[in-house]
Design an enzyme around this catalytic site. Structure first.
Site, PDB file in Angstrom:
ATOM      1  N   LYS A 160      37.448  35.536  25.968  1.00 33.85           N
ATOM      2  CA  LYS A 160      38.694  35.223  26.679  1.00 33.85           C
ATOM      3  C   LYS A 160      38.412  34.999  28.167  1.00 33.85           C
ATOM      4  CE  LYS A 160      39.680  40.157  27.285  1.00 33.85           C
ATOM      5  NZ  LYS A 160      40.382  41.320  26.700  1.00 33.85           N
ATOM      6  N   TYR A 166      36.858  37.623  62.308  1.00 34.40           N
ATOM      7  CA  TYR A 166      38.270  37.884  62.595  1.00 34.40           C
ATOM      8  C   TYR A 166      38.507  39.309  63.052  1.00 34.40           C
ATOM      9  CZ  TYR A 166      39.844  33.503  60.389  1.00 34.40           C
ATOM     10  OH  TYR A 166      40.080  32.196  60.075  1.00 34.40           O
ATOM     11  N   MET A 213      37.740  33.326  54.277  1.00 37.52           N
ATOM     12  CA  MET A 213      38.009  32.604  53.030  1.00 37.52           C
ATOM     13  C   MET A 213      36.758  31.920  52.498  1.00 37.52           C
ATOM     14  SD  MET A 213      40.789  29.608  52.261  1.00 37.52           S
ATOM     15  CE  MET A 213      42.181  30.549  52.859  1.00 37.52           C
TER      16      MET A 213
HETATM   17  C1  LIG Z   1      39.404  42.288  26.255  1.00 37.47           C
HETATM   18  C2  LIG Z   1      39.511  42.889  24.918  1.00 37.47           C
HETATM   19  C3  LIG Z   1      38.345  43.244  24.220  1.00 37.47           C
HETATM   20  C4  LIG Z   1      36.974  43.265  24.859  1.00 37.47           C
HETATM   21  O1  LIG Z   1      36.942  44.360  25.760  1.00 37.47           O
HETATM   22  P1  LIG Z   1      35.644  44.771  26.574  1.00 37.47           P
HETATM   23  O2  LIG Z   1      36.029  46.048  27.236  1.00 37.47           O
HETATM   24  O3  LIG Z   1      35.404  43.683  27.570  1.00 37.47           O
HETATM   25  O4  LIG Z   1      34.522  44.921  25.636  1.00 37.47           O
HETATM   26  C5  LIG Z   1      38.495  43.651  22.890  1.00 37.47           C
HETATM   27  N1  LIG Z   1      39.720  43.752  22.310  1.00 37.47           N
HETATM   28  C6  LIG Z   1      40.861  43.453  22.976  1.00 37.47           C
HETATM   29  C7  LIG Z   1      42.164  43.594  22.286  1.00 37.47           C
HETATM   30  C8  LIG Z   1      40.807  43.020  24.302  1.00 37.47           C
HETATM   31  O5  LIG Z   1      41.927  42.739  24.958  1.00 37.47           O
END
Ligand SMILES: *Cc1c(COP(=O)(O)O)cnc(C)c1O
Length: 347
Positions: A33, A242, A290
């Site tokens: 993801k 800054y 930035m």
């Molecule tokens: C993000 C997520 C994972 C992976 O988690 P990690 O801590 O990065 O290993 C697994 N299951 C769900 C539901 C998640 O949201």
């Protein structure tokens, strides 16, 4: 060229997945993801598929598109957010498996894609996503009759092995799923490391694959190298950056490098963070801007053309500590301006 380079070591990513996989007797999926935690979902998913990963997870249906193109038609890609209004076409066209989170989603799925595979996410106490025990109780027979491919839940405290919540959620997951002959998955990286009891039929690591805690044995995956734009000598009492937050205590040599908080180099990490020339760490001086950072390079004998922010000396978790955050946020904040280079890309 003034943009910083983010080098992503696919060999390390593959080794981390392999090392996690070796700790279990069950399937080890890969969570890709958020563009594989900022490191590039297509390239990472392809490398992990080559390494043997057979199951992929994304957060939203849109993220499944590039992963589907990368891994081919056959491997399952699951969507944590389930079947949202407007997702039906993507789920069908890219053959994604929504993890249904509520009765509403179950109905939407049954009405729109009745013969399309799905899974179910159960809430065992995190109160974030998934069906709660009472809701599940009410629809369980119908849902099971529709043939879910996978039942999952997610641990809230698995980065702390001694936390009572782990056992509580494990028990709740068992109570909600026992006697069901459907593949089950409870654990991300943290739960995988808790041991076999938490593995069920599939684990779902993300951060451990990308070199972060709580997988202490992970190989570092990402390196950031930032070009030096200019070098100047400052006298005692002169300031840098800054708001004049840094005043030279003695004559110093200052390099200005071309990256900043727009590249996810969070301002708050400034005071404790160093930029490296080889093994030598040079302190950041003044505020992180930035697009620019001042670095005190007085102790270097050579004149560097670039300096490293992220490397084996200063990992994502060190930077996270310096900034008061977690490695996940460091990685996913890196942004779109880097020149991205992959090491070990076979395809
Ligand atoms: C993000 C997520 C994972 C992976 O988690 P990690 O801590 O990065 O290993 C697994 N299951 C769900 C539901 C998640 O949201």
């Amino acid at each position: 060229m003034s943009t910083a380079t983010l080098t992503i070591d696919l060999t390390a990513i593959r080794a981390n997945w392999r090392a996690l996989n070796a700790r279990t007797q069950c399937e080890t999926a890969a969570v890709v993801k958020a563009n594989a935690y900022g490191l590039g979902a297509s390239t990472v998913a392809r490398a992990l598929a080559q390494e043997g990963a057979r199951h992929f997870f994304v957060a939203a249906a849109e993220e499944g598109v590039s992963v589907r193109k990368a891994v081919g038609q056959d491997l399952p890609i699951y969507v944590f957010s389930g079947h949202m209004a407007g997702d039906t076409d993507l789920i069908r066209d890219y053959n994604l498996i929504p993890m249904l989170n509520s009765v509403d989603q179950l109905i939407r799925h049954a009405e729109n894609l009745s013969n399309h595979p799905f899974g179910i996410q159960l809430d065992t106490g995190m109160n974030r996503l998934g069906m709660e025990p009472v809701e599940w109780q009410a629809v369980r027979d119908i849902a099971v009759h529709l043939g879910p491919k996978l039942l999952i839940s997610h641990l809230a405290c698995s980065d702390d092995p001694s936390h009572d919540m782990n056992e509580q959620q494990w028990q709740s997951f068992v109570d909600m799923t026992q006697d069901l002959d459907i593949p089950k998955s409870l654990s991300a990286t943290g739960g995988l490391l808790l041991g076999e009891k938490y593995h069920f039929d599939m684990t779902r690591p993300g951060i451990g694959i990308y070199g972060g805690l709580p997988f202490t044995k992970a190989k570092p995956v990402a390196t950031i190298s930032i070009p030096v734009i200019q070098i100047r000598e400052v006298d005692t009492g002169e300031t840098v950056g800054y708001s004049n937050t840094w005043v030279a205590p003695t004559p110093r040599r200052i390099a200005t490098v071309s990256a900043g908080y727009a590249d996810g180099i969070i301002r708050a990490m400034g005071p404790k963070t160093r930029l490296y020339s080889g093994n030598v760490g040079c302190p950041i001086v003044g505020r992180i801007s930035m697009d620019l950072i001042g670095v005190d390079i007085t102790l270097l004998s050579e004149t560097p053309t670039s300096l490293e922010l992220l490397n084996a000396h200063q990992t994502i978790d060190v930077l996270a500590d310096n900034a008061g955050t977690i490695g996940y946020e460091i990685l996913t904040s890196l942004g779109g301006r880097y020149r991205r280079k992959y090491l070990g890309d076979l395809a």
